[in-house]
Design a protein around this motif. Structure first.
Motif, PDB file in Angstrom:
ATOM      1  N   ALA A  34      95.504 -48.522 -45.723  1.00 22.13           N
ATOM      2  CA  ALA A  34      95.094 -49.296 -46.905  1.00 22.13           C
ATOM      3  C   ALA A  34      94.552 -50.675 -46.547  1.00 22.13           C
ATOM      4  CB  ALA A  34      96.287 -49.448 -47.851  1.00 22.13           C
ATOM      5  N   GLY A  35      95.090 -51.294 -45.515  1.00 23.75           N
ATOM      6  CA  GLY A  35      94.723 -52.670 -45.219  1.00 23.75           C
ATOM      7  C   GLY A  35      93.761 -52.879 -44.082  1.00 23.75           C
ATOM      8  N   VAL A  36      93.560 -51.843 -43.260  1.00 22.88           N
ATOM      9  CA  VAL A  36      92.659 -51.993 -42.113  1.00 22.88           C
ATOM     10  C   VAL A  36      91.473 -51.034 -42.243  1.00 22.88           C
ATOM     11  CG1 VAL A  36      92.454 -51.845 -39.597  1.00 22.88           C
ATOM     12  CG2 VAL A  36      94.544 -52.764 -40.613  1.00 22.88           C
ATOM     13  N   VAL A  37      91.766 -49.752 -42.362  1.00 25.44           N
ATOM     14  CA  VAL A  37      90.698 -48.761 -42.374  1.00 25.44           C
ATOM     15  C   VAL A  37      89.841 -48.869 -43.639  1.00 25.44           C
ATOM     16  CG1 VAL A  37      90.186 -46.283 -42.379  1.00 25.44           C
ATOM     17  CG2 VAL A  37      91.985 -47.174 -40.903  1.00 25.44           C
ATOM     18  N   ALA A  38      90.486 -48.884 -44.802  1.00 28.91           N
ATOM     19  CA  ALA A  38      89.726 -48.885 -46.068  1.00 28.91           C
ATOM     20  C   ALA A  38      88.836 -50.124 -46.222  1.00 28.91           C
ATOM     21  CB  ALA A  38      90.672 -48.737 -47.248  1.00 28.91           C
ATOM     22  N   PRO A  39      89.355 -51.340 -46.031  1.00 29.02           N
ATOM     23  CA  PRO A  39      88.471 -52.499 -46.184  1.00 29.02           C
ATOM     24  C   PRO A  39      87.357 -52.560 -45.126  1.00 29.02           C
ATOM     25  CG  PRO A  39      90.765 -53.213 -46.105  1.00 29.02           C
ATOM     26  CD  PRO A  39      90.735 -51.755 -45.830  1.00 29.02           C
ATOM     27  N   THR A  40      87.680 -52.115 -43.920  1.00 29.71           N
ATOM     28  CA  THR A  40      86.665 -52.120 -42.871  1.00 29.71           C
ATOM     29  C   THR A  40      85.549 -51.127 -43.211  1.00 29.71           C
ATOM     30  OG1 THR A  40      88.323 -52.734 -41.224  1.00 29.71           O
ATOM     31  CG2 THR A  40      86.269 -51.790 -40.402  1.00 29.71           C
ATOM     32  N   ALA A  41      85.936 -49.940 -43.648  1.00 32.65           N
ATOM     33  CA  ALA A  41      84.937 -48.940 -44.033  1.00 32.65           C
ATOM     34  C   ALA A  41      84.111 -49.436 -45.219  1.00 32.65           C
ATOM     35  CB  ALA A  41      85.616 -47.618 -44.367  1.00 32.65           C
ATOM     36  N   ALA A  42      84.770 -50.056 -46.194  1.00 28.73           N
ATOM     37  CA  ALA A  42      84.049 -50.576 -47.361  1.00 28.73           C
ATOM     38  C   ALA A  42      83.038 -51.645 -46.944  1.00 28.73           C
ATOM     39  CB  ALA A  42      85.033 -51.147 -48.378  1.00 28.73           C
ATOM     40  N   ALA A  43      83.436 -52.504 -46.007  1.00 25.44           N
ATOM     41  CA  ALA A  43      82.523 -53.558 -45.548  1.00 25.44           C
ATOM     42  C   ALA A  43      81.357 -52.972 -44.756  1.00 25.44           C
ATOM     43  CB  ALA A  43      83.283 -54.571 -44.697  1.00 25.44           C
ATOM     44  N   VAL A  44      81.645 -52.008 -43.916  1.00 24.55           N
ATOM     45  CA  VAL A  44      80.591 -51.408 -43.084  1.00 24.55           C
ATOM     46  C   VAL A  44      79.570 -50.671 -43.938  1.00 24.55           C
ATOM     47  CG1 VAL A  44      80.158 -49.588 -41.377  1.00 24.55           C
ATOM     48  CG2 VAL A  44      81.975 -51.255 -40.988  1.00 24.55           C
ATOM     49  N   PHE A  45      80.065 -49.938 -44.926  1.00 24.59           N
ATOM     50  CA  PHE A  45      79.164 -49.130 -45.754  1.00 24.59           C
ATOM     51  C   PHE A  45      78.707 -49.847 -47.016  1.00 24.59           C
ATOM     52  CE2 PHE A  45      81.539 -45.874 -43.337  1.00 24.59           C
ATOM     53  CZ  PHE A  45      80.468 -45.349 -42.643  1.00 24.59           C
ATOM     54  N   GLY A  46      79.128 -51.073 -47.213  1.00 24.45           N
ATOM     55  CA  GLY A  46      78.686 -51.856 -48.356  1.00 24.45           C
ATOM     56  C   GLY A  46      79.223 -51.361 -49.687  1.00 24.45           C
ATOM     57  N   VAL A  47      80.387 -50.776 -49.677  1.00 24.86           N
ATOM     58  CA  VAL A  47      80.992 -50.257 -50.897  1.00 24.86           C
ATOM     59  C   VAL A  47      81.957 -51.304 -51.444  1.00 24.86           C
ATOM     60  CG1 VAL A  47      82.405 -48.414 -51.884  1.00 24.86           C
ATOM     61  CG2 VAL A  47      80.854 -47.925 -49.994  1.00 24.86           C
ATOM     62  N   VAL A  63      92.621 -58.057 -42.795  1.00 23.41           N
ATOM     63  CA  VAL A  63      92.820 -56.961 -41.847  1.00 23.41           C
ATOM     64  C   VAL A  63      93.867 -57.351 -40.800  1.00 23.41           C
ATOM     65  CG1 VAL A  63      91.694 -55.704 -39.956  1.00 23.41           C
ATOM     66  CG2 VAL A  63      90.592 -55.845 -42.188  1.00 23.41           C
ATOM     67  N   ALA A  64      93.815 -58.583 -40.318  1.00 28.29           N
ATOM     68  CA  ALA A  64      94.782 -59.039 -39.317  1.00 28.29           C
ATOM     69  C   ALA A  64      96.204 -59.039 -39.869  1.00 28.29           C
ATOM     70  CB  ALA A  64      94.405 -60.433 -38.818  1.00 28.29           C
ATOM     71  N   ILE A  65      96.370 -59.461 -41.113  1.00 28.76           N
ATOM     72  CA  ILE A  65      97.705 -59.486 -41.730  1.00 28.76           C
ATOM     73  C   ILE A  65      98.239 -58.063 -41.875  1.00 28.76           C
ATOM     74  CG2 ILE A  65      98.939 -59.955 -43.889  1.00 28.76           C
ATOM     75  CD1 ILE A  65      97.156 -62.489 -44.136  1.00 28.76           C
ATOM     76  N   PHE A  66      97.411 -57.177 -42.411  1.00 26.90           N
ATOM     77  CA  PHE A  66      97.863 -55.789 -42.583  1.00 26.90           C
ATOM     78  C   PHE A  66      98.126 -55.120 -41.239  1.00 26.90           C
ATOM     79  CE2 PHE A  66      96.651 -56.185 -46.962  1.00 26.90           C
ATOM     80  CZ  PHE A  66      97.419 -55.236 -47.616  1.00 26.90           C
ATOM     81  N   LEU A  67      97.294 -55.390 -40.260  1.00 27.95           N
ATOM     82  CA  LEU A  67      97.504 -54.810 -38.935  1.00 27.95           C
ATOM     83  C   LEU A  67      98.814 -55.311 -38.335  1.00 27.95           C
ATOM     84  CD1 LEU A  67      96.430 -53.043 -36.653  1.00 27.95           C
ATOM     85  CD2 LEU A  67      95.203 -55.042 -35.787  1.00 27.95           C
ATOM     86  N   GLY A  68      99.072 -56.607 -38.470  1.00 32.25           N
ATOM     87  CA  GLY A  68     100.322 -57.170 -37.956  1.00 32.25           C
ATOM     88  C   GLY A  68     101.546 -56.569 -38.631  1.00 32.25           C
ATOM     89  N   CYS A  69     101.478 -56.408 -39.941  1.00 30.71           N
ATOM     90  CA  CYS A  69     102.601 -55.801 -40.673  1.00 30.71           C
ATOM     91  C   CYS A  69     102.794 -54.345 -40.266  1.00 30.71           C
ATOM     92  CB  CYS A  69     102.378 -55.905 -42.177  1.00 30.71           C
ATOM     93  SG  CYS A  69     102.493 -57.585 -42.804  1.00 30.71           S
ATOM     94  N   SER A  70     101.699 -53.641 -40.072  1.00 34.70           N
ATOM     95  CA  SER A  70     101.773 -52.247 -39.651  1.00 34.70           C
ATOM     96  C   SER A  70     102.411 -52.120 -38.268  1.00 34.70           C
ATOM     97  CB  SER A  70     100.372 -51.633 -39.641  1.00 34.70           C
ATOM     98  OG  SER A  70     100.398 -50.323 -39.156  1.00 34.70           O
ATOM     99  N   VAL A  71     101.982 -52.944 -37.356  1.00 37.78           N
ATOM    100  CA  VAL A  71     102.546 -52.926 -36.003  1.00 37.78           C
ATOM    101  C   VAL A  71     104.031 -53.309 -36.045  1.00 37.78           C
ATOM    102  CG1 VAL A  71     102.469 -54.078 -33.744  1.00 37.78           C
ATOM    103  CG2 VAL A  71     100.362 -53.295 -34.827  1.00 37.78           C
ATOM    104  N   GLY A  72     104.365 -54.284 -36.892  1.00 35.05           N
ATOM    105  CA  GLY A  72     105.768 -54.688 -37.024  1.00 35.05           C
ATOM    106  C   GLY A  72     106.654 -53.563 -37.539  1.00 35.05           C
TER     107      GLY A  72
END
Length: 86
Positions: A34-47, A63-72
């Motif tokens: 939800a916090g890394v893949v979806a926003p990155t894909a939306a930004a790349v594809f302009g959605v 993305v960094a915050i969600f990635l950090g929480c996910s890794v934690g």
């Protein structure tokens, strides 16, 4: 009879620990999606939503915050599993 009870209790404890670790790891995967893949894909594809725009710095920070929480959460799941006895 006591050995059977002890072994049953140990099995139940082991399964509970594994269930807790699975829950934490699933939550980590959800945060990553939800916090890394979806926003990155939306930004790349302009959605984006109509008329909205997210700046690159805001996207990177989110993305960094969600990635950090996910890794934690994943690290917590691994710590929970360390409590298992061989």
């Amino acid at each position: 009879m006591s050995d059977i009870d002890d072994s049953g209790e140990r099995l139940v404890r082991t399964e509970r620990v594994k269930l807790t670790a699975t829950y934490l790891n699933t939550a980590a995967g959800g945060l990553f999606t939800a916090g890394v893949v979806a926003p990155t894909a939306a930004a790349v594809f302009g959605v984006t939503a109509s008329g909205s725009h997210i700046g690159p710095l805001t996207l990177l920070l989110g993305v960094a915050i969600f990635l950090g929480c996910s890794v934690g959460l994943h690290a917590m799941a691994r710590m929970v599993l360390k409590g298992l006895k061989p």
